[in-house]
Design a protein around this motif. Structure first.
Motif, short mmCIF file in Angstrom:
data_model
loop_
_atom_site.label_atom_id
_atom_site.label_comp_id
_atom_site.label_asym_id
_atom_site.label_seq_id
_atom_site.Cartn_x
_atom_site.Cartn_y
_atom_site.Cartn_z
N THR A 245 82.32 57.55 77.93
CA THR A 245 82.92 58.68 78.64
C THR A 245 84.28 59.02 78.06
O THR A 245 84.59 60.20 77.79
CB THR A 245 83.04 58.35 80.13
N LYS A 246 85.12 58.02 77.87
CA LYS A 246 86.45 58.27 77.29
C LYS A 246 86.34 58.81 75.87
O LYS A 246 87.14 59.65 75.46
CB LYS A 246 87.27 56.99 77.32
N LYS A 247 85.38 58.33 75.14
CA LYS A 247 85.21 58.77 73.77
C LYS A 247 84.89 60.26 73.70
O LYS A 247 85.49 61.01 72.93
CB LYS A 247 84.10 57.95 73.11
N ALA A 248 83.94 60.72 74.53
CA ALA A 248 83.55 62.13 74.52
C ALA A 248 84.61 63.01 75.18
O ALA A 248 84.94 64.09 74.66
CB ALA A 248 82.20 62.29 75.22
N GLN A 249 85.14 62.57 76.32
CA GLN A 249 86.10 63.40 77.03
C GLN A 249 87.41 63.52 76.25
O GLN A 249 88.03 64.59 76.25
CB GLN A 249 86.37 62.82 78.42
N GLY A 250 87.83 62.47 75.60
CA GLY A 250 89.04 62.56 74.77
C GLY A 250 88.87 63.56 73.64
O GLY A 250 89.81 64.31 73.31
N MET A 251 87.70 63.59 73.03
CA MET A 251 87.45 64.55 71.94
C MET A 251 87.46 65.98 72.49
O MET A 251 88.07 66.89 71.88
CB MET A 251 86.11 64.24 71.28
N LEU A 252 86.83 66.22 73.63
CA LEU A 252 86.79 67.56 74.19
C LEU A 252 88.16 68.03 74.65
O LEU A 252 88.51 69.21 74.50
CB LEU A 252 85.80 67.61 75.36
N GLU A 253 88.96 67.14 75.21
CA GLU A 253 90.29 67.55 75.66
C GLU A 253 91.20 67.87 74.48
O GLU A 253 92.12 68.69 74.62
CB GLU A 253 90.91 66.44 76.52
N GLN A 254 90.97 67.25 73.35
CA GLN A 254 91.74 67.61 72.16
C GLN A 254 91.41 69.03 71.70
O GLN A 254 92.26 69.72 71.13
CB GLN A 254 91.46 66.61 71.03
N VAL A 255 90.19 69.46 71.95
CA VAL A 255 89.77 70.80 71.50
C VAL A 255 90.02 71.84 72.58
O VAL A 255 90.58 72.91 72.30
CB VAL A 255 88.27 70.76 71.12
N LEU A 256 89.64 71.55 73.81
CA LEU A 256 89.70 72.54 74.89
C LEU A 256 91.00 72.48 75.68
O LEU A 256 91.36 73.47 76.32
CB LEU A 256 88.52 72.34 75.84
N GLY A 257 91.67 71.36 75.67
CA GLY A 257 92.88 71.22 76.47
C GLY A 257 92.69 70.18 77.56
O GLY A 257 91.57 69.87 77.98
#
Length: 524
Positions: A245-257
């Motif tokens: 979860t942290k792996k995917a959410q961290g990547m998305l927050e880097q892109v989307l905010g």
């Protein structure tokens, strides 16, 4: 100098005698308010800024600290079980107290062995050692940020000639958590391993942790028990899901905010441990096991004439009396080879450990984009191509196999929807208001003393201004031939007229006031 002061005092006394009752009360009250305000300001300004030196001390240790503070002549204040000293002396006083060995805290540590005790028994010596270990562990655990105080109890098996492997050391830890909060699992494990590594032969599984609310914080994670296996499986699954979860959410927050994506992963793990043995035979691959070769040779001889008995010629002594008979010879050879072949065999031992991934289910929510502010704020949906790119990124980051491995049927769900950001907005506004209130409070606190002094002066001025205008009998200066006024007796003037006269001729008015104050007194 003394004469001038005496004259000034007589003049002030004369003015006081000429004042009315309401004027006297007003002056006395204003003077009292001013002096009370100045005294209050001086008192609050002279108070030292106190800070906590030690808290939650028992009576014995608190008395030692107070005695040391009195000896060092350090001002202090006792509030319950806490001791406060000036903030600029906190660290200095703590170092001085540490040098004297106070406060010792709860329990007894290894200082119990500072004094030599001769003639004590081995049992008492071992009991003192156990007490020292318990005290040192309690002090160490009490240094954690979440822990207010702690107590440790250790049970050691008795030393015997016959060792009983079933009797193992155990320990119990009682902790008082600050603010009655829940102690994190990481802190509980740290306490258990700290105690286990400090006692010989003690395992972390045999350390129990209990808080002041009566909650058992330690769980039985013994690998040999069913409860331990279930707990380990749940912990491993939870850690694995949190990692993904942290792996995917961290990547998305880097892109989307930050706060623009929510990811949840559910993992179905295989906890079966399989040992498999495979034997394969290859009929085409023959291997010679044994080879036997039997080689035989046979020779035979036969004669065609008379047969002379054996030994007859020798007995007769006539060796040439007869010619040798012809002999027929035969020769036969036989060779036999036996080969035994072994069929090629392959034997494999395969051990499959637990923890394999059976299926991953992923849910991804993306915040909907908005443009504009206020009433013009509207949602702008993302295109299908953008959503597909985000889906592919998450799938690659988590290693999902929707169509790859037939044994796994991973799933991923990606949805775009508006997030409920109202609580975050309200929290942000609340923080801004709190910062403003704190700023104004600090400014008000800094401006309190000047404002208080200004208010007292203004109050004094208002009281004087509201005082009734009493007529003061004074000699009016009459106008002389050169344009100056001469004092005349029997006239009455108000304060306004008096101010005007002072501005026009201050010297004459000073003389007139002085004459008025000295009237009725004997001439020297």
């Amino acid at each position: 100098m003394n004469k001038n002061l005496a004259q000034l005092g007589r003049q002030l006394l004369g003015i006081w005698n000429q004042l009315g009752l309401n004027q006297r009360v007003t002056i006395v009250m204003a003077t009292a308010v001013v002096f009370i305000g100045l005294g209050t300001m001086a008192f609050w300004s002279s108070r030292p800024d106190l800070a906590l030196l030690y808290g939650k001390l028992d009576e014995g240790e608190a008395s030692k600290v107070i005695a040391a503070l009195d000896e060092a002549k350090v001002p202090y204040q006792v509030r319950g079980a806490s001791i406060f000293v000036p903030s600029d002396k906190v660290y200095q006083v703590r170092m001085q107290m540490a040098g004297k060995g106070i406060p010792r805290g709860e329990g007894v540590g290894f200082e119990i062995f500072d004094k030599a005790n001769f003639g004590i028994s081995d049992f008492v010596q071992r009991a003192n050692y156990t007490r020292a270990v318990q005290g040192e562990l309690a002090r160490t655990i009490g240094q954690l940020d979440q822990i207010e105080s702690a107590r440790v109890m250790i049970v050691m098996p008795e030393n015997r000639l016959l060792i009983d492997n079933q009797r193992k050391p155990t320990a119990s830890v009682f902790v008082r958590v600050k603010g009655n909060a829940q102690l994190p699992a990481a802190a509980v494990n740290s306490i258990r391993f700290l105690v286990a590594n400090s006692v010989e032969g003690l395992q972390a599984n045999n350390v129990s942790v209990v808080d002041n609310l009566g909650n058992v914080l330690s769980e039985n994670d013994d690998n040999d028990s069913a409860a331990g296996l279930s707990n380990n499986q749940l912990t491993a699954r939870r850690n694995f899901e949190q990692y993904l979860t942290k792996k995917a959410q961290g990547m998305l927050e880097q892109v989307l905010g930050a706060g623009q994506a929510v990811v949840r992963v559910s993992a179905d793990l295989n906890w079966d441990t399989i040992t498999r043995t495979e034997v394969k035979f290859d009929p085409d691959g023959q291997v010679a096991r044994t080879t036997m070769i039997n080689d035989e040779t046979t020779e035979t001889s036969t004669s065609s004439g008379a047969t002379v008995p054996p030994g007859a010629a020798a007995n007769s002594g006539d060796t040439n009396s007869a010619t040798a008979a012809p002999v027929n010879k035969s020769h036969m050879e036989k060779k036999v080879t036996n080969n035994d072949y072994e069929i090629n065999k392959i034997t494999s031992n395969i051990v499959q450990s637990a923890g394999g991934i059976k299926r991953l289910s992923t849910a991804v929510f993306i915040a909907q984009r908005f443009e504009g502010t206020g009433a013009d704020r509207k949602a702008v949906p993302r295109s299908t191509e953008e959503l597909k790119k985000i889906r592919d990124l998450v799938q690659s980051a988590l290693g999902l196999q929707e169509n790859g491995d037939p044994g796994r049927k991973d799933q991923i769900t990606l949805e775009e929807m508006p997030f409920n950001d109202q609580p975050a907005v309200e929290l942000s506004e609340q923080l801004v208001r709190q910062e403003k209130h704190q700023l104004w409070f600090d400014l008000a606190q800094k401006a309190l003393y000047p404002a208080l002094a200004t208010g007292m002066l203004f109050l004094f001025w208002r009281l004087l201004k509201k005082t009734a205008k009493d007529e003061i009998p004074i000699a009016l200066p009459a106008v002389s031939g050169n344009g100056h006024r001469k004092p005349t007796h029997g006239s009455v003037v108000t304060v306004e007229v008096l101010n005007q006269l002072i501005r026009e001729n201050p010297a004459n008015m000073t003389q007139a006031v002085r004459s008025w104050l000295n009237r009725g007194k004997p001439q020297e």
